[in-house]
Write a protein that holds these residues in place. Structure first.
Motif, short mmCIF file in Angstrom:
data_model
loop_
_atom_site.label_atom_id
_atom_site.label_comp_id
_atom_site.label_asym_id
_atom_site.label_seq_id
_atom_site.Cartn_x
_atom_site.Cartn_y
_atom_site.Cartn_z
N LEU A 90 13.96 -42.90 140.35
CA LEU A 90 13.38 -42.58 140.75
C LEU A 90 14.59 -41.34 142.21
N PHE A 105 12.95 -43.91 149.41
CA PHE A 105 12.60 -42.96 148.04
C PHE A 105 11.56 -42.71 148.34
N GLY A 106 11.04 -41.66 147.13
CA GLY A 106 9.84 -41.73 146.37
C GLY A 106 9.17 -42.54 145.79
N SER A 107 8.06 -42.38 144.98
CA SER A 107 7.30 -43.33 144.38
C SER A 107 7.75 -43.44 142.82
#
Lengths: 114, 111
Positions: A90, A105-107
């Motif tokens: 992440l 956060f990114g996926s």
């Protein structure tokens, strides 16, 4: 829309290979982070960067490397020295470093060693 | 080093029951944040608490920061199936540059 993009979503690596995970944000955030999450576990900090061209090791930096040549980008390389790289990775960013603002956060990228 | 523990690790509740997760730090924190991660998803920021004894509410969610700034709790009233996920606390030790994430509490809501 502003956000943080990680690619690829899934990545398969052969033993002995280096792989690079991409993380890009258009939120104009100064600080960026890489975390590793193992199944049923919490988040462990790998590397972080509070400003361009500067980064620091987190709790589990061994076997990983990063760069921060642009504010928007913070790629993570998982090297062959990382003994157990299979995990969910992440990337996160926040307005400034220091934990005073919420992280975006990114996926995530799911890395599997085959 | 700094450690942030959460209990319980897992919690199963019937829909409509209440749920509480507790976060405990070995050191005094300057602030604490809470995140929710849906199954297969990524953590999403919920809230930040800064002041000693602070209480904040978001609809059915109530967040508290302890008087000593070493513990925190998240309480959900009348759980719904949409509450399913893992809830993480994350604290910053005074003078530190980063958050330290807790171990998380995984909530399952049985319809």
């Amino acid at each position: 829309d502003g956000g943080i993009t990680q690619s690829p979503k899934y990545l398969f690596r052969k033993e002995g290979q280096n792989v690079t995970l991409s993380c890009e944000q258009n939120l104009n955030h100064d600080a960026m982070y890489w975390y590793r999450q193992d199944p049923g576990q919490g988040l462990r900090l790998i590397y972080y960067s509070q400003i361009v061209n500067d980064f620091q090791k987190g709790d589990i930096a061994e076997g990983y490397s990063v760069s921060r040549e642009k504010k928007e980008s913070f790629p993570l390389t998982v090297t062959s020295a990382q003994k157990n790289p299979t995990a969910f990775y992440l990337c996160a960013s926040t307005q400034t470093g220091g934990g005073n603002y919420g992280y975006t956060f990114g996926s995530g990228t799911r890395l599997t060693v085959v | 080093g700094q450690q942030v523990m959460q209990i319980p690790q897992y919690q199963h509740v019937q829909e409509g029951e209440d749920f509480t997760t507790y976060c405990n730090s070995s050191t005094t924190l300057s602030n604490i944040q809470w995140y929710k991660q849906r199954p297969g998803g990524h953590p999403v920021f919920l809230i930040q608490l800064v002041k000693s004894g602070e209480v904040k509410k978001q609809k059915r969610l109530t967040f508290q920061f302890g008087e000593a700034k070493k513990n925190s709790s998240l309480h959900i009233t009348a759980t719904q199936t949409t509450d399913v996920g893992t809830y993480f606390c994350a604290g910053r030790q005074t003078g530190a540059n980063n958050l330290f994430f807790g171990t998380g509490t995984r909530l399952t809501v049985i319809p």
